[in-house]
Design a protein around this motif. Structure first.
Motif, PDB file in Angstrom:
ATOM      1  N   GLY A 104       9.878   2.455  -3.980  1.00  0.00           N
ATOM      2  CA  GLY A 104       9.694   3.049  -5.299  1.00  0.00           C
ATOM      3  C   GLY A 104       8.260   3.204  -5.754  1.00  0.00           C
ATOM      4  O   GLY A 104       8.020   3.609  -6.900  1.00  0.00           O
ATOM      5  N   PHE A 105       7.292   2.918  -4.889  1.00  0.00           N
ATOM      6  CA  PHE A 105       5.887   3.091  -5.274  1.00  0.00           C
ATOM      7  C   PHE A 105       5.502   4.560  -5.115  1.00  0.00           C
ATOM      8  O   PHE A 105       5.884   5.217  -4.139  1.00  0.00           O
ATOM      9  CB  PHE A 105       4.975   2.221  -4.412  1.00  0.00           C
ATOM     10  CG  PHE A 105       5.083   0.750  -4.711  1.00  0.00           C
ATOM     11  CD1 PHE A 105       4.275   0.162  -5.674  1.00  0.00           C
ATOM     12  CD2 PHE A 105       6.010  -0.035  -4.049  1.00  0.00           C
ATOM     13  CE1 PHE A 105       4.376  -1.190  -5.955  1.00  0.00           C
ATOM     14  CE2 PHE A 105       6.124  -1.394  -4.320  1.00  0.00           C
ATOM     15  CZ  PHE A 105       5.309  -1.971  -5.287  1.00  0.00           C
ATOM     16  N   SER A 106       4.745   5.083  -6.083  1.00  0.00           N
ATOM     17  CA  SER A 106       4.326   6.481  -6.047  1.00  0.00           C
ATOM     18  C   SER A 106       3.162   6.659  -5.079  1.00  0.00           C
ATOM     19  O   SER A 106       2.498   5.689  -4.685  1.00  0.00           O
ATOM     20  CB  SER A 106       3.885   6.940  -7.435  1.00  0.00           C
ATOM     21  OG  SER A 106       2.684   6.291  -7.819  1.00  0.00           O
ATOM     22  N   SER A 107       2.904   7.913  -4.707  1.00  0.00           N
ATOM     23  CA  SER A 107       1.788   8.205  -3.803  1.00  0.00           C
ATOM     24  C   SER A 107       0.466   7.768  -4.421  1.00  0.00           C
ATOM     25  O   SER A 107      -0.424   7.256  -3.724  1.00  0.00           O
ATOM     26  CB  SER A 107       1.749   9.704  -3.485  1.00  0.00           C
ATOM     27  OG  SER A 107       2.907  10.096  -2.785  1.00  0.00           O
ATOM     28  N   ARG A 108       0.318   7.961  -5.724  1.00  0.00           N
ATOM     29  CA  ARG A 108      -0.911   7.541  -6.403  1.00  0.00           C
ATOM     30  C   ARG A 108      -1.080   6.025  -6.345  1.00  0.00           C
ATOM     31  O   ARG A 108      -2.157   5.512  -6.068  1.00  0.00           O
ATOM     32  CB  ARG A 108      -0.886   8.013  -7.856  1.00  0.00           C
ATOM     33  CG  ARG A 108      -2.111   7.546  -8.658  1.00  0.00           C
ATOM     34  CD  ARG A 108      -1.967   7.899 -10.126  1.00  0.00           C
ATOM     35  NE  ARG A 108      -2.048   9.345 -10.325  1.00  0.00           N
ATOM     36  CZ  ARG A 108      -3.202   9.975 -10.529  1.00  0.00           C
ATOM     37  NH1 ARG A 108      -4.342   9.308 -10.536  1.00  0.00           N
ATOM     38  NH2 ARG A 108      -3.221  11.278 -10.708  1.00  0.00           N
ATOM     39  N   GLU A 109       0.014   5.295  -6.613  1.00  0.00           N
ATOM     40  CA  GLU A 109      -0.065   3.830  -6.579  1.00  0.00           C
ATOM     41  C   GLU A 109      -0.426   3.329  -5.185  1.00  0.00           C
ATOM     42  O   GLU A 109      -1.230   2.394  -5.033  1.00  0.00           O
ATOM     43  CB  GLU A 109       1.274   3.233  -7.026  1.00  0.00           C
ATOM     44  CG  GLU A 109       1.560   3.401  -8.509  1.00  0.00           C
ATOM     45  CD  GLU A 109       2.972   2.980  -8.884  1.00  0.00           C
ATOM     46  OE1 GLU A 109       3.206   2.711 -10.079  1.00  0.00           O
ATOM     47  OE2 GLU A 109       3.838   2.930  -7.983  1.00  0.00           O
ATOM     48  N   ILE A 110       0.144   3.942  -4.170  1.00  0.00           N
ATOM     49  CA  ILE A 110      -0.139   3.518  -2.795  1.00  0.00           C
ATOM     50  C   ILE A 110      -1.586   3.842  -2.424  1.00  0.00           C
ATOM     51  O   ILE A 110      -2.278   3.037  -1.801  1.00  0.00           O
ATOM     52  CB  ILE A 110       0.837   4.195  -1.820  1.00  0.00           C
ATOM     53  CG1 ILE A 110       2.266   3.747  -2.115  1.00  0.00           C
ATOM     54  CG2 ILE A 110       0.469   3.869  -0.370  1.00  0.00           C
ATOM     55  CD1 ILE A 110       3.320   4.526  -1.359  1.00  0.00           C
ATOM     56  N   ALA A 111      -2.062   5.038  -2.818  1.00  0.00           N
ATOM     57  CA  ALA A 111      -3.430   5.439  -2.485  1.00  0.00           C
ATOM     58  C   ALA A 111      -4.449   4.541  -3.166  1.00  0.00           C
ATOM     59  O   ALA A 111      -5.428   4.102  -2.544  1.00  0.00           O
ATOM     60  CB  ALA A 111      -3.661   6.896  -2.876  1.00  0.00           C
ATOM     61  N   THR A 112      -4.246   4.243  -4.436  1.00  0.00           N
ATOM     62  CA  THR A 112      -5.196   3.382  -5.151  1.00  0.00           C
ATOM     63  C   THR A 112      -5.099   1.934  -4.672  1.00  0.00           C
ATOM     64  O   THR A 112      -6.095   1.203  -4.673  1.00  0.00           O
ATOM     65  CB  THR A 112      -4.971   3.459  -6.670  1.00  0.00           C
ATOM     66  OG1 THR A 112      -3.601   3.158  -6.978  1.00  0.00           O
ATOM     67  CG2 THR A 112      -5.319   4.845  -7.194  1.00  0.00           C
ATOM     68  N   LEU A 113      -3.908   1.507  -4.223  1.00  0.00           N
ATOM     69  CA  LEU A 113      -3.768   0.176  -3.631  1.00  0.00           C
ATOM     70  C   LEU A 113      -4.603   0.067  -2.365  1.00  0.00           C
ATOM     71  O   LEU A 113      -5.286  -0.941  -2.132  1.00  0.00           O
ATOM     72  CB  LEU A 113      -2.298  -0.105  -3.318  1.00  0.00           C
ATOM     73  CG  LEU A 113      -2.011  -1.410  -2.558  1.00  0.00           C
ATOM     74  CD1 LEU A 113      -2.332  -2.619  -3.434  1.00  0.00           C
ATOM     75  CD2 LEU A 113      -0.549  -1.453  -2.099  1.00  0.00           C
ATOM     76  N   ALA A 114      -4.555   1.119  -1.541  1.00  0.00           N
ATOM     77  CA  ALA A 114      -5.340   1.110  -0.300  1.00  0.00           C
ATOM     78  C   ALA A 114      -6.824   0.975  -0.592  1.00  0.00           C
ATOM     79  O   ALA A 114      -7.550   0.257   0.106  1.00  0.00           O
ATOM     80  CB  ALA A 114      -5.074   2.392   0.490  1.00  0.00           C
ATOM     81  N   LEU A 115      -7.293   1.652  -1.640  1.00  0.00           N
ATOM     82  CA  LEU A 115      -8.702   1.542  -2.011  1.00  0.00           C
ATOM     83  C   LEU A 115      -9.034   0.150  -2.529  1.00  0.00           C
ATOM     84  O   LEU A 115     -10.085  -0.417  -2.212  1.00  0.00           O
ATOM     85  CB  LEU A 115      -9.043   2.589  -3.076  1.00  0.00           C
ATOM     86  CG  LEU A 115      -9.100   4.040  -2.594  1.00  0.00           C
ATOM     87  CD1 LEU A 115      -9.234   4.980  -3.780  1.00  0.00           C
ATOM     88  CD2 LEU A 115     -10.251   4.233  -1.634  1.00  0.00           C
TER      89      LEU A 115
END
Length: 458
Positions: A104-115
């Motif tokens: 259920g994590f959004s693409s934005r949440e995953i991308a900012t998590l990676a950063l």
């Protein structure tokens, strides 16, 4: 908080590159060996990121996002995961992006998590089998995963920002002792007796200063080892895929000629009389490392053909201090092609040592500077043509590569004064334990807690 669509797309694309496919690939040497030459004039070359490394590429594409998406990683008191935490496992061939999006994590949440995690636990470096814990803490999403062993990393989503913290999981120390009578080979017989491979490698490394394992090991020789194993006492599932830290503390090798006993004291092995059990060049120029690749001909894991591996590799956590193998003058300390960040030291008697794939250099390390044996010259990393974090270590004499494990010229370093008195007391405190170990039959072992060992030494 605003983010550029291009930056988020770049990070998401990196996470889709099959980051979990790095399933315990052994560290390797550079594809092209660059033999240190005494006639070569070193030039300082800027240590540029390698375009093929996903995490480095991310930093090139989105340098302005990092300050907005991360804060300084703070250390928090340890609190066990809640019973409601959901554990998910990264499977072979699966991407972190796919794993988290299914939760259920959004693409934005995953991308900012990676950063946010890039400098702590790069998500595209996670190995298959890694476990993530998903939870709600004070109404906010939290993802927890293992950093180094016994180090838990928590990322908590606060609005549009991930706040990253670390906590250290409680551990206990277990002590194991094994006795082995050699019938075929030290490594094979010790492994059959239940001694972990990393412990055997460390023992071979330490004993190789004195023993030629090709010519001085025979049937009936005796090998004894005591080692410590560090185990987490909470959140065990997060660390199940990691190697538990193992540390040999006592070694004995007995054949018809020698009865050799080595004691670990102050992070090094010493003989019973307080002499450092090392060659004049250290064979292990870092502490707490695992020998991950040997010297000699081998099939290259990347190139697929047999070639000469002119050094030995040590696996250890990124940032582990690297020490000068002996007294020397720095010949070069810069970017060295496929070696990445590398240091070359010039020693006496025509010897040179090379330390490759460093994360960076210690302050003041530059050509012409004199260093002492054991002085920190850099930090373990994953630069250049390197598939996993490790130190690649080479030794040359008069321009010809030498097996670092074959050097027999012993160090003249010896403990004295208060340190020698402490060492003598330490060895005396182990007498009852080493005597018991000497009476164990081949293949026998015993395991006890560090508290029991401390009580026995008193």
């Amino acid at each position: 908080m605003k983010y550029t669509l291009w930056a988020l797309i770049c990070v998401a694309a990196l996470l889709q590159q099959g980051c979990s496919e790095q399933t315990a690939v052994p560290a390797t040497e550079p594809a092209e060996q660059a033999t240190p030459s005494t006639s070569e004039k070193p030039e300082r070359v800027e240590a540029k990121p390698q375009k093929s490394a996903p995490t480095q590429l991310a930093s090139e594409l989105v340098p302005k996002l990092r300050p907005e998406t991360t804060e300084a990683t703070a250390e928090q008191p340890f609190r066990p995961l809640s019973e409601a935490a959901q554990l998910i496992t990264l499977k072979r061939g699966q991407t972190v992006s796919a794993l988290l999006s299914r939760q259920g994590f959004s693409s934005r949440e995953i991308a900012t998590l990676a950063l946010a995690l890039k400098s702590v636990v790069p998500l595209n470096k996670l190995q298959a089998g890694s476990v993530l814990a998903l939870d709600q803490v004070d109404g906010q999403k939290q993802i927890s995963l293992a950093g180094e062993y016994a180090e838990r990393v928590d990322a908590t989503l606060e609005g549009d920002t991930w706040r990253v913290t670390k906590s250290y999981v409680p551990t206990r120390t277990e002590i194991a002792e094994h006795a082995v009578t050699i019938s075929h080979s030290l490594y094979g017989d010790a492994a059959n007796a239940g001694v972990p491979g990393d412990v055997i490698n460390s023992a071979l490394l330490a004993l190789s200063h004195f023993i030629d394992f090709q010519r001085q090991v025979y049937e009936g020789n005796r090998f004894e080892v005591v080692f410590e194993r560090t185990l987490v006492t909470a959140d065990e599932a997060l660390f199940a895929h990691q190697q538990t830290p193992l540390q040999p503390t006592y070694l004995r090798f007995k054949n018809s000629e020698d009865d050799l006993r080595l004691y670990r004291f102050a992070d090094s092995f010493y003989l019973e009389d307080g002499r450092l059990a090392e060659s004049f060049l250290l064979k292990t120029p870092l502490n707490g490392a695992r020998l991950s690749s040997h010297y000699g001909q081998r099939k290259h894991p990347l190139l697929g053909y047999t070639r000469m591996h002119k050094g030995i590799d040590f696996s250890a956590p990124a940032g582990t201090p690297i020490m000068a193998a002996g007294n020397a003058t720095v010949k070069r300390a810069d970017w060295y092609g496929s070696y990445g960040n590398a240091v070359v030291l010039q020693h006496d008697d025509g010897y040179e040592t090379l330390y490759a794939h460093l994360k960076g250099f210690a302050p003041g390390i530059q050509p012409g500077v004199k260093v002492a044996q054991g002085q920190i010259i850099g930090f373990l990393g994953n630069t250049g043509l390197s598939q996993a974090r490790h130190l690649h270590y080479e030794v040359y004499q008069h321009g010809k590569s030498v097996n670092p494990l074959a050097l027999k010229k012993l160090s003249t370093v010896r403990l004295d004064g208060e340190l020698l008195a402490q060492f003598d007391a330490y060895v005396s405190g182990l007498e009852a334990r080493t005597l018991r170990l000497s009476r164990l039959a081949s293949g026998d072992s015993s395991v006890y807690s560090a508290r029991e060992a401390t009580a026995e030494s008193r």
